[in-house]
Design a protein around this motif. Structure first.
Motif, PDB file in Angstrom:
ATOM      1  N   ASP A   1       9.010  10.667  -2.099  1.00 15.59           N
ATOM      2  CA  ASP A   1       9.794   9.431  -2.159  1.00 15.59           C
ATOM      3  C   ASP A   1      10.587   9.212  -0.872  1.00 15.59           C
ATOM      4  O   ASP A   1      10.732   8.080  -0.404  1.00 15.59           O
ATOM      5  N   GLU A   2      11.102  10.310  -0.311  1.00 18.75           N
ATOM      6  CA  GLU A   2      11.864  10.184   0.932  1.00 18.75           C
ATOM      7  C   GLU A   2      10.987   9.623   2.043  1.00 18.75           C
ATOM      8  O   GLU A   2      11.407   8.759   2.818  1.00 18.75           O
ATOM      9  N   THR A   3       9.753  10.108   2.109  1.00 19.65           N
ATOM     10  CA  THR A   3       8.819   9.612   3.117  1.00 19.65           C
ATOM     11  C   THR A   3       8.471   8.157   2.846  1.00 19.65           C
ATOM     12  O   THR A   3       8.396   7.331   3.765  1.00 19.65           O
TER      13      THR A   3
ATOM     14  N   GLU B   1       0.827  -1.205   0.000  1.00 20.94           N
ATOM     15  CA  GLU B   1       0.000   0.000   0.000  1.00 20.94           C
ATOM     16  C   GLU B   1       0.864   1.259   0.000  1.00 20.94           C
ATOM     17  O   GLU B   1       0.577   2.225  -0.712  1.00 20.94           O
ATOM     18  N   VAL B   2       1.909   1.251   0.804  1.00 24.75           N
ATOM     19  CA  VAL B   2       2.796   2.415   0.873  1.00 24.75           C
ATOM     20  C   VAL B   2       3.505   2.617  -0.458  1.00 24.75           C
ATOM     21  O   VAL B   2       3.653   3.738  -0.948  1.00 24.75           O
ATOM     22  N   ARG B   3       3.924   1.522  -1.075  1.00 23.84           N
ATOM     23  CA  ARG B   3       4.612   1.608  -2.360  1.00 23.84           C
ATOM     24  C   ARG B   3       3.704   2.216  -3.429  1.00 23.84           C
ATOM     25  O   ARG B   3       4.162   2.951  -4.310  1.00 23.84           O
ATOM     26  N   ALA B   4       2.404   1.926  -3.336  1.00 19.25           N
ATOM     27  CA  ALA B   4       1.463   2.397  -4.356  1.00 19.25           C
ATOM     28  C   ALA B   4       0.923   3.797  -4.074  1.00 19.25           C
ATOM     29  O   ALA B   4       0.267   4.390  -4.933  1.00 19.25           O
ATOM     30  N   ALA B   5       1.169   4.323  -2.879  1.00 18.26           N
ATOM     31  CA  ALA B   5       0.636   5.642  -2.526  1.00 18.26           C
ATOM     32  C   ALA B   5       1.161   6.701  -3.492  1.00 18.26           C
ATOM     33  O   ALA B   5       2.355   6.758  -3.789  1.00 18.26           O
ATOM     34  N   LYS B   6       0.266   7.560  -3.964  1.00 17.18           N
ATOM     35  CA  LYS B   6       0.620   8.511  -5.016  1.00 17.18           C
ATOM     36  C   LYS B   6       1.122   9.852  -4.493  1.00 17.18           C
ATOM     37  O   LYS B   6       1.958  10.491  -5.116  1.00 17.18           O
TER      38      LYS B   6
END
Length: 444
Positions: A132-134, A123-128
């Motif tokens: 990127d640092e976060t 889910e975090v990887r797909a968050a738009k």
């Protein structure tokens, strides 16, 4: 406070849970887990702690509930990260309420199992709409939660994240720490399996399985097989062998582990070319073993030190100073007496003075009480000099009384000179007292 710094608070907190900083919290978490397992067993439910994901057959509904919980946690985790980004723009540290929420998120993420954490990472990887640092921080944090109890799962996620086309997890900082921690934990339980993983993936992904990762694996292996760990320094081609050696020695915490490591260390050093480099490596490794023994306390520490086969010169490192912060305060006087009796003549001088100075600065009453009843000898003379010089900054008259217990000679003269130099001169009266002391004692 920047968002990345705020998220680092989470990483530090999880480090505490993983035993990197606070073993007591980890023990509490595991005690709660063990209690739940025992209660489950009492209800006729068998849990295999070695394979927790295979031990219980969950229903479809239960699986769906766990997936929903993981997605909900991910959504809230991402939303909280956005708040941290907003705090960054405003400037200033998070308030008390935000800090409490940080700890609440920590507890919630810790409650997720390996499968749920995989969902959260997806889910975090797909968050738009997060930086990127976060994103990297969130994924790294999630993987760190797995590193202690599920190191293989953590490694799998690290590989997946680091090779993701979007490059959402760069292998620096947090990623490297997670990699090192995972390999260290795995190697501690199964060094050969961890070694095989490093060999298999090291050539394919050298940027991922770098020296930092290899040192983690070696330090874990050292707890079970220090001879293997020393052998791997050369076999795995680490660029900085001394750092790897330090990690092996530092892993030896119990007397039995230190004995095995010392034996393996001597065998390893014998394989190295003679010269300054080997001597420096030997001195650093021996010093680390001595420090770990001192941390055990006086009785256990001296028992091991006296039976480990150290030479007088090797033990003499304790007299070089820098050991005061390794000793328990209540043991300091006994260590001073032991150093005076055990170490080569002249060797403990700096160490004893260093110990007394720091002890006096931290608890001058305890140091003075010990000094009043300490046995006569070289160790006491050194202690009196250091004590008098230290207290002279705030109680010069007391310092003079102690200095006067020293035998006449150069040592006493130097101590009186130092007392005069340290004498407080806050007002006219104290300045006059200092000058009167100088004149009375003939100090130049």
């Amino acid at each position: 406070m920047k968002a990345s710094i705020a998220l680092s608070l989470l990483i530090l907190a999880i480090g505490a849970i993983l035993g990197l900083q606070d073993q007591r919290r980890l023990a509490s978490v595991r005690a709660s887990h063990d209690k739940l397992v025992a209660e489950a067993a009492g209800s006729g439910i068998t849990v295999d702690s070695a394979n927790p994901e295979d031990s219980l057959r969950v229903t479809k509904r239960e699986r769906e509930d766990k997936e929903a919980e993981a997605r909900d946690a991910a959504a809230k985790f991402i939303a909280f990260a956005k708040e941290m980004e907003a705090i960054q723009k405003k400037g200033g540290p998070p308030d008390a309420a935000t800090q409490k929420r940080i700890m609440d998120f920590l507890d919630r993420i810790l409650s997720l199992d390996a499968a749920q954490l995989k969902i959260l990472i997806t889910e975090v990887r797909a968050a738009k709409d997060i930086k990127d640092e976060t994103r990297q921080s969130l994924i790294g944090f999630s993987i760190m939660t797995l590193a202690n109890d599920h190191p293989q799962a953590a490694l799998t996620l690290l590989v997946e994240s680091s090779t993701d086309p979007s490059g959402v997890l760069k292998m620096d900082g947090m990623g490297k720490q997670a990699m090192s921690t995972s390999l260290a934990k795995w190697a501690k339980d199964d060094p050969m399996a961890a070694l095989e993983w490093v060999r298999k993936n090291g050539e394919k992904m050298p940027a991922l399985v770098d020296d930092n990762a290899k040192r983690g694996m070696i330090s874990g292996a050292a707890a079970q097989d220090p001879k293997l760990a020393f052998k791997l320094i050369g076999e795995l081609g680490l660029k900085d062998g001394n750092r790897a050696l330090d990690s092996i020695v530092d892993a030896a915490r119990t007397p039995a582990e230190r004995t095995a490591t010392l034996t393996a260390l001597r065998e390893h050093l014998a394989t190295l070319p003679e010269g300054e480099s080997r001597n420096q490596a030997a001195d650093a490794a021996i010093r680390s073993l001595l420090q770990n023994a001192v941390k055990d306390g006086f009785d256990s520490g001296t028992r091991w030190l006296e039976g480990a086969g150290f030479s007088k010169e090797e033990l003499g490192q304790i007299g070089d100073g820098g050991f005061h912060n390794k000793m328990r305060g209540s043991d300091t006087g006994r260590w001073i007496e032991w150093m005076g009796k055990t170490l080569p003549e002249g060797k403990p001088d700096n160490g004893i003075r260093d110990l007394v100075r720091n002890w006096t600065e931290n608890d001058y009453q305890a140091a003075g009480k010990w000094l009043a009843s300490a046995p006569e000898g070289r160790a006491k003379e050194l202690s009196v000099r250091s004590y008098a010089e230290t207290v002279s900054r705030y109680e010069p008259e007391s310092a003079v009384q102690w200095a006067d217990t020293l035998p006449a000679g150069k040592a006493k003269e130097e101590t009186l000179q130092r007392i005069y130099q340290n004498w407080p001169r806050d007002d006219d009266a104290s300045k006059a007292a200092a000058e009167a002391f100088k004149k009375e004692r003939g100090i130049r």
